[in-house]
Design a protein around this motif. Structure first.
Motif, PDB file in Angstrom:
ATOM      1  N   TRP A   1       0.778  -1.232   0.000  1.00 61.36           N
ATOM      2  CA  TRP A   1       0.000   0.000   0.000  1.00 61.36           C
ATOM      3  C   TRP A   1       0.815   1.290   0.000  1.00 61.36           C
ATOM      4  N   SER A   2       2.039   1.279   0.461  1.00 58.04           N
ATOM      5  CA  SER A   2       2.796   2.522   0.672  1.00 58.04           C
ATOM      6  C   SER A   2       2.998   3.333  -0.603  1.00 58.04           C
ATOM      7  N   MET A   3       3.454   2.679  -1.668  1.00 58.80           N
ATOM      8  CA  MET A   3       3.693   3.429  -2.903  1.00 58.80           C
ATOM      9  C   MET A   3       2.404   4.024  -3.449  1.00 58.80           C
ATOM     10  N   LEU A   4       1.315   3.267  -3.362  1.00 61.52           N
ATOM     11  CA  LEU A   4       0.027   3.776  -3.824  1.00 61.52           C
ATOM     12  C   LEU A   4      -0.363   5.028  -3.041  1.00 61.52           C
TER      13      LEU A   4
ATOM     14  N   VAL B   1       1.651   7.118  -1.445  1.00 59.76           N
ATOM     15  CA  VAL B   1       2.557   8.218  -1.807  1.00 59.76           C
ATOM     16  C   VAL B   1       2.123   8.830  -3.129  1.00 59.76           C
ATOM     17  N   ILE B   2       1.766   7.999  -4.083  1.00 61.60           N
ATOM     18  CA  ILE B   2       1.330   8.511  -5.394  1.00 61.60           C
ATOM     19  C   ILE B   2       0.035   9.302  -5.256  1.00 61.60           C
ATOM     20  N   MET B   3      -0.929   8.759  -4.519  1.00 57.38           N
ATOM     21  CA  MET B   3      -2.201   9.465  -4.349  1.00 57.38           C
ATOM     22  C   MET B   3      -2.001  10.803  -3.640  1.00 57.38           C
ATOM     23  N   LEU B   4      -1.206  10.797  -2.579  1.00 57.61           N
ATOM     24  CA  LEU B   4      -0.969  12.022  -1.832  1.00 57.61           C
ATOM     25  C   LEU B   4      -0.084  13.000  -2.604  1.00 57.61           C
ATOM     26  N   GLY B   5       0.612  12.509  -3.617  1.00 62.44           N
ATOM     27  CA  GLY B   5       1.385  13.388  -4.490  1.00 62.44           C
ATOM     28  C   GLY B   5       0.486  14.224  -5.386  1.00 62.44           C
ATOM     29  N   LYS B   6      -0.723  13.770  -5.587  1.00 67.29           N
ATOM     30  CA  LYS B   6      -1.666  14.505  -6.430  1.00 67.29           C
ATOM     31  C   LYS B   6      -2.411  15.588  -5.649  1.00 67.29           C
ATOM     32  N   ARG B   7      -2.774  15.258  -4.378  1.00 67.02           N
ATOM     33  CA  ARG B   7      -3.514  16.230  -3.569  1.00 67.02           C
ATOM     34  C   ARG B   7      -3.610  15.733  -2.136  1.00 67.02           C
ATOM     35  N   ARG B   8      -4.147  16.595  -1.269  1.00 67.44           N
ATOM     36  CA  ARG B   8      -4.400  16.240   0.134  1.00 67.44           C
ATOM     37  C   ARG B   8      -5.648  15.354   0.199  1.00 67.44           C
ATOM     38  N   TYR B   9      -5.676  14.464   1.169  1.00 65.58           N
ATOM     39  CA  TYR B   9      -6.827  13.594   1.365  1.00 65.58           C
ATOM     40  C   TYR B   9      -7.218  13.555   2.834  1.00 65.58           C
ATOM     41  N   ARG B  10      -8.503  13.436   3.083  1.00 68.28           N
ATOM     42  CA  ARG B  10      -8.996  13.098   4.411  1.00 68.28           C
ATOM     43  C   ARG B  10      -8.928  11.582   4.541  1.00 68.28           C
TER      44      ARG B  10
ATOM     45  N   ILE C   1      -9.455   3.392  -2.028  1.00 64.70           N
ATOM     46  CA  ILE C   1      -8.584   2.229  -2.222  1.00 64.70           C
ATOM     47  C   ILE C   1      -9.363   0.965  -1.898  1.00 64.70           C
ATOM     48  N   GLU C   2      -9.753   0.266  -2.931  1.00 65.94           N
ATOM     49  CA  GLU C   2     -10.512  -0.963  -2.744  1.00 65.94           C
ATOM     50  C   GLU C   2      -9.643  -2.029  -2.085  1.00 65.94           C
TER      51      GLU C   2
ATOM     52  N   SER D   1       9.856  14.762  -2.702  1.00 65.73           N
ATOM     53  CA  SER D   1      11.128  14.489  -3.386  1.00 65.73           C
ATOM     54  C   SER D   1      11.245  13.036  -3.820  1.00 65.73           C
ATOM     55  N   LEU D   2      10.413  12.164  -3.270  1.00 65.40           N
ATOM     56  CA  LEU D   2      10.416  10.752  -3.656  1.00 65.40           C
ATOM     57  C   LEU D   2       9.663  10.520  -4.963  1.00 65.40           C
ATOM     58  N   LEU D   3       8.795  11.450  -5.354  1.00 61.04           N
ATOM     59  CA  LEU D   3       7.951  11.232  -6.531  1.00 61.04           C
ATOM     60  C   LEU D   3       8.750  11.072  -7.823  1.00 61.04           C
TER      61      LEU D   3
END
Length: 130
Positions: A41-44, A46-55, A63-64, A106-108
């Protein structure tokens, strides 16, 4: 990278001891990073949070197949690693938003390079092995 040969990948620029000592391998920052972000789950995240903030609930719904426990644990691990920021807002009930820290951002770029390599080579890496 070698000063005389700029085509040498950085991972090949340094000599490794032979055999590689177990404690040296365990202390390797590259192995440590892959252990930390290479789970399911971690990379997913990081990628999602790289696009925007999430609650939190937004992430959970997005994430199914991830349990609340696993999402909480993964976010906490990423936060402890300094990649994710957790911000609590004083509302009733309290709302929490997650975003990437500058370190996470910086990881993106290297993560994108690895993802592009994986997609480009997926026909070969997914092929059955003899």
């Amino acid at each position: 990278m070698s000063g005389t040969n700029t085509h040498v990948p950085a991972v090949l620029a340094h000599e490794l001891p032979n055999p590689v000592p177990r404690d040296e391998l365990a202390a390797c920052p590259v192995n440590d990073l892959f252990r930390r972000i290479g789970d399911k789950w971690s990379m997913l995240l990081v990628i999602m949070l790289g696009k925007r903030r999430y609650r939190y609930n937004e992430l959970h719904r997005s994430i199914e197949g991830i349990s609340q426990r696993m999402l909480t644990r993964t976010l906490r691990d990423l936060e402890n690693d300094g990649l994710v920021r957790r911000e609590v807002f004083p509302t009733v009930p309290p709302s929490v938003e997650y975003s990437l820290t500058p370190l996470g951002e910086s990881l993106l770029e290297p993560l994108s390079a690895l993802a592009e390599w994986a997609v480009r080579n997926s026909p070969v890496t997914a092929a059955p092995r003899p």
